[in-house]
Design an enzyme around this catalytic site. Structure first.
Site, short mmCIF file in Angstrom:
data_model
loop_
_atom_site.label_atom_id
_atom_site.label_comp_id
_atom_site.label_asym_id
_atom_site.label_seq_id
_atom_site.Cartn_x
_atom_site.Cartn_y
_atom_site.Cartn_z
N SER A 75 9.80 39.69 -23.30
CA SER A 75 8.83 38.58 -23.57
C SER A 75 8.16 38.86 -24.71
CB SER A 75 7.88 38.11 -22.41
OG SER A 75 7.04 36.88 -22.58
N SER A 134 11.69 35.79 -20.72
CA SER A 134 10.69 34.56 -20.35
C SER A 134 10.00 34.26 -21.66
CB SER A 134 9.62 34.84 -19.17
OG SER A 134 8.48 34.19 -19.51
N GLY A 135 9.50 33.00 -21.78
CA GLY A 135 8.74 32.59 -22.95
C GLY A 135 7.32 32.72 -22.70
N ASP A 136 6.68 33.28 -21.64
CA ASP A 136 5.54 33.40 -21.05
C ASP A 136 5.33 34.86 -20.52
OD1 ASP A 136 2.52 33.08 -20.83
OD2 ASP A 136 3.01 31.23 -20.97
N ASP A 137 4.31 35.12 -19.86
CA ASP A 137 4.01 36.48 -19.22
C ASP A 137 5.19 36.59 -17.84
OD1 ASP A 137 1.76 36.80 -20.60
OD2 ASP A 137 0.69 35.30 -19.09
#
Length: 467
Positions: free
Chosen positions: A280, A246-249
């Site tokens: 991530s 993912s690009g976030d949490d």
């Protein structure tokens, strides 16, 4: 078709259609919170799986028609192999959406065709803009007994166009999620792959008895705000066997934003996270907050693997958030190539608007970590409470952190925190004193079960006919 007529135990049977064509009837079995009395294919409602034909109306017709069976055993909508381009559609109660292993739902990239819904009441604003929100690809509200599952079929958000417009600041509303279920009870999302969401992937909110199991979530690690799973003001939730890039949490636990979340006052509680694997590089494996103004409590996470991830379990909050994060239990983390193992932030900022209450201080209390092994770590911990509002009751036991060759000179950064440690390497900061060999402690992890573990899945079966 009635389920009693189609349940088959044999592995494969041959059927002859009225036209003389040989057809194979292949039984499909899966686990679900409920089996259904009726089933239909999206083909019966005009669906075309060529990747070009827009199927929004077909999905909407199918759900509307199958909703008639809610009080008669419920219904299942089968999506066969193919590429099914669609805009947003709503679900109904006592309903299963089932994707064949070679079925791909493709989210429409025509931004103008997406409907807009109000901001969540516990947020007051959209997350990207102050206005409303583009409705999620698959949406439902005030539902009971909903299953979204398959043979690892795929839901592709085709998020590239959304990410571009977001970076250019050209969006009028907050980007859509792949799935959002609101104000609902008994929800299952399982055995699916999610790709390239425009923003968050899975967002159960204001709901209870939620099971998310056996899913894969993939997005470029530079994609904006592509959180994996975000349980938000939910009670009794179980997340297990998830693989997320993912690009976030990878998982972000939430409960509302500043004064809006305080007013709505619906916590996330009784949350289980098991067997999560996360990649991530710029975010956390599990984040608590930053929108936590309704409260977060009784979170139990175990068997967590993170690789090339910014932090293991992160708490994000700030002055003005109010609320609380308490009774958090983490056991069995295996981490490799991390910036931080432990990270708590009391100055996160990012307020809904300028009307937040500067006297609304969050309570961070009873945070327990045990049985942690980490390798190639830049910094063991960055723990920053709030002046006059320290984070208390922090416990770490049986933690071994292997530092990277280019690690920070001082592995621990601590301020405004209180707690204890036992058998932690490297030696923690003075605000987390070691109990010593004579008084070794093991941080808490509850032995009792939560109600969501009592919600058992049934074995369901039906026959798919195909040439």
């Amino acid at each position: 078709m009635n389920a009693m007529e189609v349940m088959v135990v044999v592995v494969m049977v041959l059927m002859i259609s009225a036209s003389g064509e040989r057809r194979i009837a292949a039984p499909i079995e899966y686990s679900a919170i409920s089996c259904r009395g009726h089933t239909a294919s999206i083909l019966e409602f005009g669906g075309v799986g060529d990747g070009k034909t827009l199927n929004t109306a077909a999905f909407q017709r199918a759900v509307k028609e199958l909703s008639k069976y809610a009080s008669d055993g419920g219904a299942q909508l089968f999506v066969p192999a193919g590429k099914w381009l669609t805009g947003s559609f709503n679900l109904t109660s006592h309903f299963t959406l089932y994707l064949h292993k070679d079925a791909i739902l493709l989210a429409s990239q025509d931004i103008k065709s997406w409907g807009v819904v109000d901001p969540l009441p516990s947020y007051g604003h959209g997350r990207d803009t102050a206005g409303g929100r583009y409705i999620s690809l698959i949406f439902g509200t005030n539902l009971t007994d909903v299953v979204i599952t398959g043979e690892n079929g795929t839901i592709d958000g085709q998020g590239g166009v959304w990410w571009q417009q977001f970076h250019k600041k050209k969006l009028k509303y907050t980007r859509p999620y792949l799935i959002e279920i609101m104000h609902s009870h008994k929800i299952q999302i399982s055995n699916l792959t999610f790709l390239n969401s425009p923003s968050w992937n899975l967002h159960p909110v204001y709901s209870s008895d939620v099971i998310i199991k056996g899913i894969t979530i993939l997005a470029p690690v530079t994609s904006p705000n592509t959180d994996g799973i975000n349980p938000d003001s939910c009670t009794n939730t179980r997340i297990e066997d998830a693989y997320i890039v993912s690009g976030d949490d990878c998982i972000a636990v939430k409960s509302g934003w500043d004064e809006y979340g305080i007013k709505y006052s619906m916590p996330t509680k009784q949350l289980i996270i098991r067997r999560l694997t996360c990649i991530s590089p710029y975010s956390a494996a599990i984040a608590l907050g930053s929108e936590m103004s309704g409260g977060i409590e009784d979170v139990r996470a175990e068997d967590i693997t993170a690789i090339n991830t910014e932090s293991g379990v992160r708490i994000k909050t700030a002055v003005g958030r109010g609320g609380y994060v308490r009774d958090v239990y983490v056991k069995g983390m295996s981490l490799h190539t991390m910036k931080w193992v432990f990270w708590m932030t009391g100055n996160y900022g990012s307020h809904a608007d300028s009307h937040y209450d500067p006297n609304a201080l969050p309570e961070i209390k009873g945070i327990n970590y045990r049985d942690v092994v980490a390798k190639n770590v830049t910094m063991a911990a960055r723990l920053e409470g709030i002046s006059g509002d320290p984070f208390t009751g922090i416990c770490m036991s049986n933690v071994t952190i292997g530092m990277a060759k280019k690690a920070k000179k001082y592995p621990w950064m601590c301020s405004e925190i209180k707690g204890v440690t036992s058998r932690v390497v490297p030696q923690p900061c003075s605000l987390l004193p070691d109990k010593g060999q004579d008084k070794q402690v093991t941080c808490d992890f509850p032995m009792d079960t939560l109600p969501i573990d009592d919600l058992k899945l049934q074995k369901c079966s039906y026959v798919e006919n195909y040439l």
